[in-house]
Scaffold this motif. Structure first.
Motif, PDB file in Angstrom:
ATOM      1  N   VAL A 130       1.026  15.226  -5.828  1.00 37.44           N
ATOM      2  CA  VAL A 130       0.574  14.964  -7.194  1.00 37.44           C
ATOM      3  C   VAL A 130       1.775  15.141  -8.107  1.00 37.44           C
ATOM      4  N   LYS A 131       2.187  14.079  -8.788  1.00 36.79           N
ATOM      5  CA  LYS A 131       3.361  14.117  -9.671  1.00 36.79           C
ATOM      6  C   LYS A 131       2.925  13.672 -11.056  1.00 36.79           C
ATOM      7  N   VAL A 132       3.188  14.519 -12.058  1.00 35.77           N
ATOM      8  CA  VAL A 132       2.795  14.216 -13.426  1.00 35.77           C
ATOM      9  C   VAL A 132       4.003  14.442 -14.326  1.00 35.77           C
ATOM     10  N   ILE A 172      -6.067  20.377 -13.041  1.00 36.98           N
ATOM     11  CA  ILE A 172      -6.361  20.147 -11.631  1.00 36.98           C
ATOM     12  C   ILE A 172      -7.219  21.307 -11.153  1.00 36.98           C
ATOM     13  N   SER A 197      -9.457  21.427  -5.922  1.00 40.07           N
ATOM     14  CA  SER A 197      -8.918  20.344  -5.105  1.00 40.07           C
ATOM     15  C   SER A 197      -8.169  20.906  -3.901  1.00 40.07           C
ATOM     16  N   ILE A 245      -4.910  19.926  -1.779  1.00 41.96           N
ATOM     17  CA  ILE A 245      -3.738  19.056  -1.876  1.00 41.96           C
ATOM     18  C   ILE A 245      -2.742  19.527  -0.825  1.00 41.96           C
ATOM     19  N   ILE A 277       2.477  19.721  -5.737  1.00 43.19           N
ATOM     20  CA  ILE A 277       2.234  19.459  -7.157  1.00 43.19           C
ATOM     21  C   ILE A 277       3.553  19.612  -7.900  1.00 43.19           C
ATOM     22  N   ASN A 328      -7.605  25.826  -6.693  1.00 41.94           N
ATOM     23  CA  ASN A 328      -7.211  24.804  -5.723  1.00 41.94           C
ATOM     24  C   ASN A 328      -6.684  25.454  -4.460  1.00 41.94           C
TER      25      ASN A 328
END
Length: 280
Positions: free
Chosen positions: A1-3, A11, A14, A16, A24, A37
Protein backbone atom coordinates in the motif's frame (compact mmCIF):
# COMPACT_ATOMS: atom_id res chain seq x y z
CA UNK A 1 0.00 0.00 0.00
CA UNK A 2 1.68 3.23 -1.18
CA UNK A 3 0.12 6.63 -0.54
CA UNK A 4 1.77 9.92 -1.56
CA UNK A 5 0.86 13.59 -1.01
CA UNK A 6 -2.55 12.86 0.48
CA UNK A 7 -4.61 13.73 3.52
CA UNK A 8 -7.15 11.93 5.70
CA UNK A 9 -6.06 8.39 4.97
CA UNK A 10 -7.34 5.63 7.27
CA UNK A 11 -6.38 1.95 7.08
CA UNK A 12 -8.35 -0.27 9.46
CA UNK A 13 -8.96 -3.96 10.10
CA UNK A 14 -6.87 -5.04 7.12
CA UNK A 15 -4.37 -7.81 6.46
CA UNK A 16 -1.49 -6.52 4.35
CA UNK A 17 1.42 -8.82 3.56
CA UNK A 18 3.89 -10.40 1.14
CA UNK A 19 5.36 -7.15 -0.15
CA UNK A 20 8.77 -7.24 -1.79
CA UNK A 21 9.48 -3.81 -0.28
CA UNK A 22 7.38 -2.04 2.40
CA UNK A 23 3.90 -3.27 3.24
CA UNK A 24 2.67 0.29 3.97
CA UNK A 25 4.56 3.32 2.65
CA UNK A 26 3.26 6.82 3.40
CA UNK A 27 5.06 9.80 1.83
CA UNK A 28 3.80 13.31 2.68
CA UNK A 29 0.54 12.02 4.14
CA UNK A 30 -1.15 14.16 6.79
CA UNK A 31 -4.03 13.22 9.09
CA UNK A 32 -5.01 9.60 9.37
CA UNK A 33 -4.36 6.36 11.15
CA UNK A 34 -3.36 2.72 10.97
CA UNK A 35 -5.77 0.94 13.30
CA UNK A 36 -6.16 -2.75 14.18
CA UNK A 37 -4.35 -4.11 11.12
CA UNK A 38 -2.07 -7.09 10.70
CA UNK A 39 0.94 -6.00 8.63
CA UNK A 40 3.45 -8.78 8.00
CA UNK A 41 5.80 -10.91 5.94
CA UNK A 42 7.78 -8.54 3.74
CA UNK A 43 10.72 -9.97 1.83
CA UNK A 44 12.41 -6.54 2.00
CA UNK A 45 11.81 -3.20 3.63
CA UNK A 46 9.69 -2.27 6.63
CA UNK A 47 6.28 -3.39 7.76
CA UNK A 48 5.29 0.30 7.65
CA UNK A 49 6.68 3.79 7.74
CA UNK A 50 5.34 7.33 7.55
CA UNK A 51 7.91 9.64 5.99
CA UNK A 52 8.47 12.59 3.66
CA UNK A 53 6.74 15.08 5.95
CA UNK A 54 3.92 12.80 7.04
CA UNK A 55 2.08 14.29 10.01
CA UNK A 56 -0.68 13.66 12.53
CA UNK A 57 -0.79 9.90 12.02
CA UNK A 58 -1.92 7.55 14.82
CA UNK A 59 -0.58 3.99 14.68
CA UNK A 60 -2.64 2.04 17.19
CA UNK A 61 -3.42 -1.60 18.02
CA UNK A 62 -1.72 -3.14 14.99
CA UNK A 63 0.28 -6.35 14.74
CA UNK A 64 3.56 -6.00 12.84
CA UNK A 65 5.55 -9.16 12.20
CA UNK A 66 8.05 -10.95 9.98
CA UNK A 67 9.41 -7.91 8.16
CA UNK A 68 13.06 -7.87 7.15
CA UNK A 69 14.16 -4.25 7.54
CA UNK A 70 12.11 -3.15 10.53
CA UNK A 71 8.74 -2.92 12.20
CA UNK A 72 7.39 0.64 12.24
CA UNK A 73 9.44 3.79 11.60
CA UNK A 74 8.44 7.44 11.83
CA UNK A 75 10.43 9.20 9.12
CA UNK A 76 13.19 7.90 6.89
CA UNK A 77 14.31 9.72 3.73
CA UNK A 78 12.70 11.53 0.80
CA UNK A 79 13.35 13.56 -2.31
CA UNK A 80 12.42 17.15 -1.54
CA UNK A 81 10.34 17.49 -4.70
CA UNK A 82 7.79 15.19 -3.08
CA UNK A 83 7.39 17.17 0.15
CA UNK A 84 4.40 19.40 0.82
CA UNK A 85 4.64 22.68 2.74
CA UNK A 86 4.55 23.39 5.62
CA UNK A 87 5.62 19.82 6.52
CA UNK A 88 8.85 20.08 4.53
CA UNK A 89 11.59 20.13 7.13
CA UNK A 90 11.27 17.08 9.39
CA UNK A 91 10.47 13.69 7.95
CA UNK A 92 7.63 12.98 10.39
CA UNK A 93 5.51 15.25 12.59
CA UNK A 94 3.24 14.34 15.51
CA UNK A 95 3.19 10.59 15.01
CA UNK A 96 1.62 8.54 17.84
CA UNK A 97 2.49 4.84 18.05
CA UNK A 98 0.68 3.01 20.83
CA UNK A 99 -0.57 -0.41 21.92
CA UNK A 100 0.91 -2.31 18.99
CA UNK A 101 2.39 -5.81 19.07
CA UNK A 102 5.60 -6.21 17.08
CA UNK A 103 7.28 -9.60 16.75
CA UNK A 104 9.73 -11.57 14.66
CA UNK A 105 11.36 -8.53 13.09
CA UNK A 106 14.94 -9.00 11.87
CA UNK A 107 15.76 -5.30 12.21
CA UNK A 108 14.64 -2.75 14.79
CA UNK A 109 11.11 -2.97 16.16
CA UNK A 110 10.71 0.82 16.10
CA UNK A 111 12.60 3.77 14.70
CA UNK A 112 12.46 7.53 14.50
CA UNK A 113 14.43 8.87 11.55
CA UNK A 114 14.12 12.65 11.40
CA UNK A 115 11.03 13.09 13.57
CA UNK A 116 9.43 15.99 15.42
CA UNK A 117 7.07 15.32 18.34
CA UNK A 118 6.90 11.55 17.99
CA UNK A 119 5.62 9.39 20.86
CA UNK A 120 6.06 5.60 20.95
CA UNK A 121 4.34 4.18 24.03
CA UNK A 122 2.72 1.08 25.53
CA UNK A 123 3.83 -1.31 22.79
CA UNK A 124 5.01 -4.91 23.13
CA UNK A 125 7.90 -6.25 21.06
CA UNK A 126 8.98 -9.90 21.00
CA UNK A 127 11.86 -11.49 19.06
CA UNK A 128 13.18 -8.31 17.47
CA UNK A 129 16.50 -6.76 16.50
CA UNK A 130 18.54 -9.86 15.70
CA UNK A 131 20.36 -8.03 12.91
CA UNK A 132 21.72 -5.29 15.19
CA UNK A 133 19.59 -3.39 17.77
CA UNK A 134 16.07 -3.17 19.21
CA UNK A 135 15.08 0.45 18.54
CA UNK A 136 16.74 3.36 16.77
CA UNK A 137 16.76 7.14 16.89
CA UNK A 138 18.76 8.23 13.86
CA UNK A 139 18.75 10.84 11.12
CA UNK A 140 16.34 11.10 8.27
CA UNK A 141 17.62 12.31 4.93
CA UNK A 142 16.65 14.81 2.22
CA UNK A 143 18.02 15.01 -1.28
CA UNK A 144 16.92 16.05 -4.74
CA UNK A 145 15.84 13.01 -6.72
CA UNK A 146 16.53 14.73 -10.04
CA UNK A 147 13.51 16.97 -10.66
CA UNK A 148 15.54 20.16 -10.48
CA UNK A 149 12.78 22.73 -10.96
CA UNK A 150 10.57 21.06 -8.38
CA UNK A 151 13.50 20.78 -5.96
CA UNK A 152 14.24 24.47 -6.35
CA UNK A 153 10.59 25.30 -5.65
CA UNK A 154 10.62 23.07 -2.58
CA UNK A 155 13.77 24.76 -1.25
CA UNK A 156 12.17 28.15 -1.84
CA UNK A 157 9.17 26.99 0.18
CA UNK A 158 11.44 26.27 3.15
CA UNK A 159 12.44 22.63 2.74
CA UNK A 160 15.64 21.52 4.41
CA UNK A 161 17.70 20.24 1.54
CA UNK A 162 21.14 20.19 -0.07
CA UNK A 163 22.23 23.43 -1.71
CA UNK A 164 21.25 23.96 -5.33
CA UNK A 165 23.69 22.28 -7.69
CA UNK A 166 25.07 19.93 -5.04
CA UNK A 167 26.16 16.52 -6.38
CA UNK A 168 23.70 13.67 -5.97
CA UNK A 169 25.91 12.16 -3.26
CA UNK A 170 25.11 15.07 -0.91
CA UNK A 171 22.08 14.78 1.31
CA UNK A 172 20.86 16.65 4.35
CA UNK A 173 20.67 14.95 7.74
CA UNK A 174 17.24 15.54 9.27
CA UNK A 175 17.42 15.63 13.08
CA UNK A 176 15.03 14.42 15.75
CA UNK A 177 13.39 16.74 18.28
CA UNK A 178 11.01 15.98 21.16
CA UNK A 179 10.87 12.20 20.87
CA UNK A 180 9.40 10.03 23.64
CA UNK A 181 9.91 6.28 23.87
CA UNK A 182 8.03 5.40 27.05
CA UNK A 183 6.39 2.46 28.84
CA UNK A 184 7.15 -0.17 26.20
CA UNK A 185 7.94 -3.85 26.78
CA UNK A 186 10.66 -5.53 24.70
CA UNK A 187 11.29 -9.20 25.38
CA UNK A 188 13.71 -11.44 23.53
CA UNK A 189 13.44 -14.99 24.87
CA UNK A 190 16.47 -17.16 25.69
CA UNK A 191 18.44 -17.99 22.55
CA UNK A 192 17.33 -14.84 20.72
CA UNK A 193 18.90 -11.39 21.16
CA UNK A 194 19.95 -8.23 19.41
CA UNK A 195 23.30 -8.79 17.76
CA UNK A 196 25.21 -5.74 18.95
CA UNK A 197 23.28 -3.56 21.41
CA UNK A 198 19.90 -2.50 22.79
CA UNK A 199 19.75 1.02 21.31
CA UNK A 200 21.05 2.90 18.28
CA UNK A 201 21.27 6.70 18.59
CA UNK A 202 23.21 8.71 16.01
CA UNK A 203 25.98 11.05 17.15
CA UNK A 204 25.97 14.74 16.24
CA UNK A 205 26.61 15.56 12.59
CA UNK A 206 28.16 18.81 11.33
CA UNK A 207 29.31 19.79 7.83
CA UNK A 208 29.50 22.72 5.43
CA UNK A 209 26.78 21.18 3.25
CA UNK A 210 24.55 20.77 6.29
CA UNK A 211 25.01 24.46 7.10
CA UNK A 212 23.86 25.43 3.60
CA UNK A 213 20.78 23.20 3.77
CA UNK A 214 18.83 25.30 6.25
CA UNK A 215 18.68 22.37 8.67
CA UNK A 216 20.29 22.56 12.10
CA UNK A 217 24.08 22.26 11.98
CA UNK A 218 25.23 20.35 13.90
CA UNK A 219 22.25 18.04 13.53
CA UNK A 220 21.20 16.03 16.56
CA UNK A 221 19.25 12.79 16.66
CA UNK A 222 18.82 12.96 20.44
CA UNK A 223 17.59 16.48 21.27
CA UNK A 224 14.92 16.16 23.96
CA UNK A 225 14.86 12.39 23.51
CA UNK A 226 13.12 10.71 26.45
CA UNK A 227 13.55 6.97 26.99
CA UNK A 228 11.62 6.24 30.19
CA UNK A 229 9.63 3.51 31.87
CA UNK A 230 10.52 0.73 29.44
CA UNK A 231 11.09 -2.90 30.39
CA UNK A 232 13.75 -4.56 28.24
CA UNK A 233 14.96 -8.15 28.38
CA UNK A 234 17.51 -8.82 25.65
CA UNK A 235 20.62 -10.97 25.78
CA UNK A 236 22.89 -11.38 28.79
CA UNK A 237 23.24 -9.07 31.75
CA UNK A 238 25.72 -6.42 30.66
CA UNK A 239 24.69 -6.57 26.99
CA UNK A 240 25.81 -3.35 25.30
CA UNK A 241 23.45 -0.43 25.88
CA UNK A 242 24.50 1.26 22.64
CA UNK A 243 24.89 4.85 23.84
CA UNK A 244 27.88 6.61 25.30
CA UNK A 245 30.85 8.79 24.46
CA UNK A 246 30.98 8.26 20.68
CA UNK A 247 27.23 8.06 20.03
CA UNK A 248 24.14 10.11 20.63
CA UNK A 249 22.93 10.41 24.23
CA UNK A 250 26.43 11.35 25.30
CA UNK A 251 27.01 11.53 29.06
CA UNK A 252 28.59 14.98 28.67
CA UNK A 253 26.21 16.56 26.15
CA UNK A 254 22.67 15.38 26.87
CA UNK A 255 20.76 15.82 30.12
CA UNK A 256 17.58 14.04 29.00
CA UNK A 257 19.21 10.97 27.45
CA UNK A 258 22.54 9.52 28.59
CA UNK A 259 23.64 6.15 29.98
CA UNK A 260 22.90 7.11 33.58
CA UNK A 261 19.44 8.45 32.81
CA UNK A 262 18.52 5.51 30.59
CA UNK A 263 19.64 2.85 33.06
CA UNK A 264 17.98 4.68 35.96
CA UNK A 265 14.60 5.29 34.33
CA UNK A 266 14.21 1.92 32.57
CA UNK A 267 14.34 -1.71 33.69
CA UNK A 268 16.95 -3.39 31.49
CA UNK A 269 17.82 -7.08 31.89
CA UNK A 270 16.81 -6.97 35.56
CA UNK A 271 14.03 -9.57 35.44
CA UNK A 272 12.56 -11.60 32.61
CA UNK A 273 8.95 -10.75 31.78
CA UNK A 274 6.41 -13.54 32.09
CA UNK A 275 4.19 -13.57 29.01
CA UNK A 276 1.34 -15.91 28.13
CA UNK A 277 2.06 -17.76 24.88
CA UNK A 278 4.14 -15.00 23.25
CA UNK A 279 5.03 -17.29 20.33
CA UNK A 280 1.31 -17.43 19.51
Amino acid sequence: VKVNQSQYVFIEDSDISVASDNAIDFVAVQYGHLLKNRIHDTTGGWCAYTKGGSAYINVIANEFDHCIEGGFTAGQGAGIEFLTAPWNQYEAYYIRVSNNVVHDIYGAAFGVNGGFEVTISHNTAYRVGERSHLVEFVYGGHECDGHLAECAASRAAGAWAPPAGAPSSVYTRIPNLNISFVNNLIYNPPGYQSRWQHLEVSSNYESADQALSGAPNPARADEKLYIRGNVIWDGPVGHELGIGTNTGCSPTQNATCNPTVVTTWNTINASAPQLTNPAG
